[in-house]
Design a protein around this motif. Structure first.
Motif, short mmCIF file in Angstrom:
data_model
loop_
_atom_site.label_atom_id
_atom_site.label_comp_id
_atom_site.label_asym_id
_atom_site.label_seq_id
_atom_site.Cartn_x
_atom_site.Cartn_y
_atom_site.Cartn_z
N GLY A 104 29.52 7.93 -4.54
CA GLY A 104 30.06 7.71 -2.84
C GLY A 104 30.76 8.57 -2.74
N GLY A 105 31.30 9.26 -3.52
CA GLY A 105 32.86 9.98 -3.23
C GLY A 105 32.33 10.36 -1.78
N GLY A 106 31.29 11.47 -1.41
CA GLY A 106 31.53 12.59 -0.28
C GLY A 106 31.40 11.10 1.00
N SER A 107 31.03 9.85 0.68
CA SER A 107 31.03 9.03 1.55
C SER A 107 32.32 7.94 2.50
CB SER A 107 29.55 7.76 1.51
OG SER A 107 28.47 8.77 1.89
N ALA A 108 32.82 8.48 0.85
CA ALA A 108 34.07 7.65 1.19
C ALA A 108 35.50 8.48 2.09
CB ALA A 108 34.85 7.50 -0.29
N ASP A 109 35.28 9.80 1.21
CA ASP A 109 36.12 10.23 2.16
C ASP A 109 36.04 10.69 3.85
OD1 ASP A 109 36.61 10.99 -0.79
OD2 ASP A 109 35.86 13.28 -0.12
N ALA A 110 34.61 10.69 3.78
CA ALA A 110 34.32 10.49 5.28
C ALA A 110 34.62 9.03 6.04
CB ALA A 110 33.17 10.38 5.66
N ALA A 111 34.39 8.47 5.66
CA ALA A 111 34.64 7.07 5.77
C ALA A 111 36.66 6.50 5.79
CB ALA A 111 34.04 5.67 5.17
N ALA A 112 37.44 7.28 5.23
CA ALA A 112 38.14 6.84 5.13
C ALA A 112 38.89 7.65 6.20
CB ALA A 112 39.40 7.58 3.08
N ALA A 113 38.29 9.41 6.43
CA ALA A 113 38.26 10.24 7.54
C ALA A 113 38.28 9.32 9.03
CB ALA A 113 37.59 11.58 7.18
N LEU A 114 36.90 8.89 9.26
CA LEU A 114 36.90 7.61 10.34
C LEU A 114 37.97 6.52 10.45
CD1 LEU A 114 33.09 7.02 9.86
CD2 LEU A 114 34.46 9.06 11.31
N ARG A 115 38.27 5.90 9.66
CA ARG A 115 39.83 4.57 9.60
C ARG A 115 40.66 5.65 10.16
NH1 ARG A 115 37.89 3.50 4.60
NH2 ARG A 115 39.83 4.16 3.53
N ALA A 116 40.91 7.10 9.58
CA ALA A 116 42.39 7.36 9.62
C ALA A 116 42.58 7.89 10.91
CB ALA A 116 42.63 8.50 8.56
N LEU A 117 41.44 8.67 11.72
CA LEU A 117 41.53 9.32 12.60
C LEU A 117 41.15 8.33 13.79
CD1 LEU A 117 38.72 12.65 11.90
CD2 LEU A 117 41.45 12.13 12.41
N ASN A 118 40.38 6.85 13.62
CA ASN A 118 40.56 5.98 14.55
C ASN A 118 42.43 6.05 15.28
OD1 ASN A 118 39.11 4.28 16.05
ND2 ASN A 118 40.33 3.03 14.26
N ALA A 119 42.69 5.43 13.91
CA ALA A 119 44.45 5.03 13.68
C ALA A 119 45.36 6.41 14.64
CB ALA A 119 45.11 5.08 13.08
N LEU A 120 45.20 7.47 14.52
CA LEU A 120 45.58 8.81 14.79
C LEU A 120 45.40 8.76 16.42
CD1 LEU A 120 47.86 11.32 14.02
CD2 LEU A 120 45.03 12.76 13.89
N TRP A 121 44.24 9.01 16.70
CA TRP A 121 43.84 9.57 18.03
C TRP A 121 43.86 8.13 18.65
CZ3 TRP A 121 38.11 11.83 16.17
CH2 TRP A 121 38.35 13.49 15.51
N GLY A 122 44.10 6.80 18.36
CA GLY A 122 44.76 5.75 19.44
C GLY A 122 43.36 5.00 19.57
N LEU A 123 42.40 5.22 19.18
CA LEU A 123 40.99 4.81 19.67
C LEU A 123 41.00 3.08 19.41
CD1 LEU A 123 38.72 6.94 17.72
CD2 LEU A 123 39.54 6.89 20.22
N GLY A 124 41.02 2.93 17.96
CA GLY A 124 41.61 1.00 17.83
C GLY A 124 40.13 0.28 18.07
N TRP A 125 38.93 0.79 17.58
CA TRP A 125 37.07 1.27 17.14
C TRP A 125 37.57 -0.77 16.86
CZ3 TRP A 125 33.51 4.96 18.77
CH2 TRP A 125 33.69 5.61 19.81
N SER A 126 36.81 -1.50 15.93
CA SER A 126 36.49 -1.87 14.94
C SER A 126 35.62 -1.32 14.35
CB SER A 126 35.65 -3.16 15.49
OG SER A 126 34.28 -3.24 16.43
N GLU A 127 36.04 -1.98 13.07
CA GLU A 127 35.25 -1.90 11.39
C GLU A 127 33.80 -1.31 12.39
OE1 GLU A 127 34.25 -3.61 7.63
OE2 GLU A 127 35.94 -3.39 8.12
N ALA A 128 32.64 -2.22 12.70
CA ALA A 128 31.59 -2.62 13.15
C ALA A 128 31.01 -1.21 14.47
CB ALA A 128 31.41 -3.97 13.60
N ARG A 129 32.19 -0.45 15.27
CA ARG A 129 31.66 0.37 16.31
C ARG A 129 32.12 1.80 15.41
NH1 ARG A 129 34.70 1.05 22.04
NH2 ARG A 129 33.02 2.67 22.36
#
Length: 288
Positions: A104-129
């Motif tokens: 799952g390397g590619g999926s894990a990388d993309a998921a890490a990007a979602l978590r990082a950008l969620n914080a960087l962009w100040g979205l504050g979205w839940s894990e489910a979202r």
């Protein structure tokens, strides 16, 4: 890393067993799997930028050289579109996991990007979202967003709790042969397996390995037919002192072995051929 940058791990996803339980009318296969995340990981760094850029570095970066539209970029654009903002970030992927290797390397990388950008962009979205944004990018993306041990069903998007896991060591080994998931599914015999029956908890690694031995990976036989070196890796793992169980993960070609503790797995990794990719240790520290 700059003071404003955020850094997220992208740990290897390991299928301790994988049963193909059916097939939907749209062609997607239904699965049953116990998923854990190993301490082996890529790392994704995100920093403010006027546009969206990705740099790939690290020991396994060459494996992505022919992929101009990385899944990390697609995840970033998908999150920005869902949030109604322009995608803007400087992303750096430190690639340590082999490409197209069943962890799952590619999926894990993309998921890490979602978590990082969620914080960087100040979205504050839940894990489910975030998982809802992730699913169209890949069926195993939702479990990678959480990076927690889980029981995975459906096409990979139905997540439930894993049995309580004991402390144990895990060794990953790959013969450095990329294996495309669709080809493995096409080569699979046209039969389905029942979902596994697992206890609520295991007291130790030996008990877990005994129960997992009654399960299997339905993709292992077709993967070996397409990539015979997988059989060599499995034979080498089974011959290691202290190995409790050896099996292929996902659609391959990475295989794993379970040991009583992380130290035993690390020591065993040194016994494998140096030309293979190998890693030994414990599980990734789960997100809370």
């Amino acid at each position: 890393m700059s003071a404003a940058a955020l850094r997220e791990p992208a740990p290897a996803k390991v299928n301790l067993f994988l049963h193909v339980t059916g097939r939907r009318a749209d062609g997607y296969h239904l699965l049953d799997s116990l998923v854990v995340f190993a301490g082996a990981a890529d790392w994704l760094e995100a920093a403010p930028s006027a546009g969206l850029h990705l740099t790939v570095a690290g020991a396994e970066a060459a494996g992505l050289a022919a992929e101009p539209d990385n899944l990390v970029l697609r995840a970033a654009r998908a999150l920005a579109a869902a949030a109604g903002i322009a995608p803007a970030a400087a992303l750096v992927l430190d690639k340590a996991l082999p490409v197209a290797s069943g962890i799952g390397g590619g999926s894990a990388d993309a998921a890490a990007a979602l978590r990082a950008l969620n914080a960087l962009w100040g979205l504050g979205w839940s894990e489910a979202r975030l998982a809802a944004v992730a699913l169209p990018l890949g069926a195993d993306m939702p479990c990678c967003v959480g990076s927690r041990s889980c029981r995975m069903a459906g096409i990979g998007e139905v997540l439930g709790p894993a049995p309580r896991l004991p402390a144990f060591g895990i060794l990953l080994a790959n013969p450095r042969v990329a294996l495309a998931t669709p080809a493995v599914f096409r080569a699979r015999a046209a039969r389905f397996s029942a979902p596994a029956v697992l206890p609520a908890a295991w007291d130790d690694a030996a008990a877990m390995a005994r129960d997992l031995a009654a399960t299997g990976n339905d993709l292992q036989p077709p993967a070996i037919a397409l990539c015979p070196p997988i059989a060599e890796v499995l034979a080498a793992l089974r011959g290691l002192p202290g190995c409790l169980l050896a099996r292929m993960s996902g659609s391959g070609a990475t295989c794993f072995a379970i040991f009583a503790d992380p130290a035993a797995a690390r020591q065993a990794a040194g016994r494998l051929p140096g030309e293979w990719w190998r890693w030994g240790g414990g599980l990734h520290a789960q997100r809370v």
